[in-house]
Every structure is written in C-alpha cells, then in structure tokens.
Design an enzyme around this catalytic site. Sequence first.
Site, short mmCIF file in Angstrom:
data_model
loop_
_atom_site.label_atom_id
_atom_site.label_comp_id
_atom_site.label_asym_id
_atom_site.label_seq_id
_atom_site.Cartn_x
_atom_site.Cartn_y
_atom_site.Cartn_z
N ASP A 1 0.81 -1.20 0.00
CA ASP A 1 0.00 0.00 0.00
C ASP A 1 0.86 1.27 0.00
OD1 ASP A 1 -2.75 1.27 0.51
OD2 ASP A 1 -1.61 2.02 2.23
N GLU B 1 1.22 -0.01 -4.98
CA GLU B 1 0.44 1.20 -5.17
C GLU B 1 1.42 2.36 -5.02
OE1 GLU B 1 -3.21 3.88 -3.33
OE2 GLU B 1 -2.04 2.57 -2.02
#
Length: 590
Positions: free
Chosen positions: A257, A289
């Site tokens: 993330d 990400e």
Amino acid sequence: MTLANAAQHGARVLPGGKVRFALWAPDAQRVEVELGGGKRHELQAGEDGWFSAEVAAIVGQTYRYRIDHDLLVADPASRDQAGGVEGESRVVDPGAYRWLYPHWRGRPWHEAVIYEVHAGLFDGFSALQGRLEELAALGITAIELMPLNAFPGRRNWGYDGVLPYAPSCAYGDPDTLRRLIDKAHGLGLMVFIDVVYNHFGPQGNYLGRYASRFFRADRQTPWGPAIDFREPAVREFFIGNAQMWVREYRVDGLRIDAVHAIADRDFLLELAQRTRQAAEGRELHLILENENNEASLLQSEPGSNDPGFAAQWNDDLHHCLHVLLTGEDEGYYADFAVRPIERLCRCLREGFAFQGETDYRGIARGEPSGHLSPQAFVSFLQNHDQVGNRALGERLTTLAPTERLRAASALVLLAPMVPMLFMGEEWGERQPFLFFTDYQGELARAVTEGRRDEFRNFSKFSTPGAAAWIPDPNDYQTFVASRPRPEQADPAWREHYRNLLELRQHWLTPHLPGSRALDAQPLGERALSARWRLGDGSLWRIDLNLGAEDIAIEPPGESAQVLLSCGQNAAHYRHGWLGASAAVVSLETS
C-alpha cells in the site's frame, strides 16, 4: 542480541517446551514478559535496544510485555491476539498446520486475473472460503485480500491496522486463514495479501512510547510521523512481516500500500529481494500502489534477472475511464477532465498518463514507462480506494450508464494488462462500499468529523449541513450497508464477466509473454482504437466507443477474427463503423 538476529521480532517456539520472546524497545530500561496468569519473566537487555529471553511456555500461551514496570502492551509482532489489539498476544507455532497442497508452486504473472475482496464483509475466512469455487468458475485466478492485520474493535475497512503480523480475530484464527489459502491453491487460485507498511492506525499502537526510533521527527505523512526505515530493526520488522506471509501462509504475492509515503527506495528494493528469496523458488508476485509512478521500480536492476516488483496499480487508467463514464472533474479527476480520451490512449500505449508532467497540485510526478511490458500495470474500473474514498461509497453501477460500463469492462478485462475486479463488480453490485471503523469515544468523534471535513470542498457537500449526509464511519449500519449482496446478483452482469474472462483465457492469456503495445489513438472525444503485438506475433485490437454516436473506424483486415462485439453489430463493424457504447475485440494472426 546481535544485529544478525534482528529479524527475530516476536515470540518463537523452540524445542524443549520453551519460547523465545524478543522486543525492540530502545527507550526502555526494563522489559518483562507477563504470561497469562500473571507470572513475569525479565528479558535481558542486548545490543541496540533489544530485549530477549527464553522462557518455559507452550503453544497457545497468552502473554504481554510490561515496560519499565508500567506500560503493558501487546507484542507488536504478535502472530495472534486473544482479545483484540489492546489484549494479550498468543504464542503460535506456524509449522503445526499440515498443508493439503504443499507442492503448489503458484502461477505465472501473465495468468493473473485479480479479485479484490474484504474478508470481514463476507463474514470472515471460513465463509469466504465457501465462495472460492464460484470465483474459480468465473475465471478469476487470484484473490487479493484487503489488509488482514489486527485493528481496534470488530470492524475496519482495512487500512487502520496496528499489529501487522496478527490476522484480525474478527475474521478467524491463523489456521482458518491457512485453510482458506490452502483451499484456494487446490482450486488453482493464487492468494495475494494487501499489506500496509507506511503507517499504523490511530489506536492500539504504543511503539512511540518505548521505541520512538521507529518514527522520523523530520518527515510527516498524512497519518503522522513517517516510519524510519533507516533503522535496521525497523527494516527487519517489515521485511520479516513480508517473509512471514510468504513462508508461514504460503501466499503467492503481496500488494504494498501507498509506497509513495515510503521515502526509502533502498528499503523497497531490499524488501523485494528478500521476500522473493523467502518464496524458495515458488512464483511470487509483488504489486505496488505508487502515486509517484516510479517505472524504475518495475524493471530489473542492471545485471539482475530479478524483476523486483511485478506491477503497479494503474490509477491513471482508472481515472481516465472514470471521467469518461461519469463526467466527474473534482479532486484528482481534474487532471483527467480535459481530453481524457488522449490520456487513456497514452495509458494503453505506454502505461502511465503522468510520466513527469505536473499534476493539479503543481507536483511533477512519474517516470517514462513506455518501455515496460503491458503486464507491468494492473488495470481496473473499481477498487477499495476509488469506491471507499468517495464520500458516499458509490459504485459505478449507480454512476454510469449500463451499456457504457459494459463496454469499459470489456476494455479492462481484455487489454493485455493484468485486470482486477472489485468484489461484487461481476454481478453488478449496487450496494456502496463505505469507509467504516469501530472506534469509541473522542477518537470516534474525531474520525467522523475528519471524514466529513475531508469533503467540504466538493460542490456536493459545500453548503451548510450537507456534510452531515456523509455516513458516520463508526455507525454499525455503515458497515452493514457496505456488505455485498450476491443474492441480489444481476445474472446478465455475471454472464457478461464470465464471457469476457473465458475469451481472455482462451485467446489472450497464452500469448501474453512477449507482448507489447503498438499504438492507441483517439477516434473523437470519447472513442479510441488500440493495438498490441502479442508474443506469438498476432495483432490484438480493441476499439472502444463511450460516446452516444457511431464513429467511423478503420475496418479490420480480411483475415481478422472478431472475437467480441459488445453493444455492436459485427457486420456494421466490418464496414468501418463503431456503435455508441460499444467495444469490439479482434485478432489477426500473422
């Protein structure tokens, strides 16, 4: 304890009825482990803030750490929690589980069709396990579990965890998670875990009290002080966590993330290298990400055959499609509101829309990405961020015309990038996916107010009192409203997705290795034509029209096979016309 043993965060079961407890607490003078029942054992101070001891204990034993006679905390590397993040940790033997499919080696990356899912919204690991056969039959090849790490309360959307080693007891115990993964492997499904290494949630984390060196005073993130990956013990904490998922749970990949909030590039590279080593030859896929669009993280280091990170979520492609489908132009959609079809074409040709250009905030972001394989990008119409970070959590089924959405889904699932679906997308789910938490007292009020303040600059919520319509994250009904409703599934949507994935598996997937983009050009303001050369030399073409009028196109070659006509008459297409809200896929062999 020497630095060489720094990876030994947490409690490790030893032969002879002993457990080795270790805690990095550089601000502490004294650390004790307090076993369930109240018996305490002092840990011995070692090098650089480490405390450890070998203590007579058994699997299942509960424990906590007492620091300087005062602070009582869970193990930050707890493998299991007996009573939530504020409660006792539990000793776990990760080697006790007997895998039904120990010889599973994974699947190659080009076969990935990802399904992102929240375990809690499907009533935990056991209930989710019961849905795996349906997903495999649909054509899914990988499930991506939103973060599982322990969090305060009984419900959380996933990104406020505080104990990254412990699966939340709200979903099930560690072995129940292993059974879910084992069952998936038996069905040929990969399992990816979404991990959060850029921050901790606001409740239940006490590292700042006894290990302040975990954080940097000179760098802030949206969640507070940045984690200090320059510290060896901190690096080992997170690398050890990644290795745990790979070794102890046999996962097939990690989605990491918001790495744009991690300033230490060398940490990311070390994380990739050592996590791959932990897989011991199994296929392992690491996905980023990264708002910074760092294409250089998606390619091999000079002289190395290790691809590092397999792919990145392509938010740019999503934003282009979202603007074309909905017309929204606020927030980050402002960057894509002008000539969105041209930006979408760039994504299809080169990967990122932003490759060093300045965005709406005045920030230059991105690196050239046209040299990368199409499979270096994960494409999607929806995900937890793009739905859950909306004030009302609306899905595209409630925001976009059905025929246009069907055409856009054909582009995402049949382009040579790696596609991802968001839970319920395949049956036309209309329930929202909202931001939900389970905080109490002043923190709950602060989270609710902060959530509503976040949207006051959006026109829909700018008038006095309008923000009050934004659901309270801590209200149980917000969680209930976010539950997908498969019993209300639209059979036409499910059949549409099944057909698309069957086409992908038969015609596209076997020829993806070695594929490359050739071109993508606009056909007016809302239509395009894109071409790729597949690994076997054949030409893969997608024509998409998200407009309300027919568009003139270059007819396909005489030898081209029309594999899909979504919202389009095939004969009309062969005569050089692409209908409104249509997508056509054709294949021309060399």
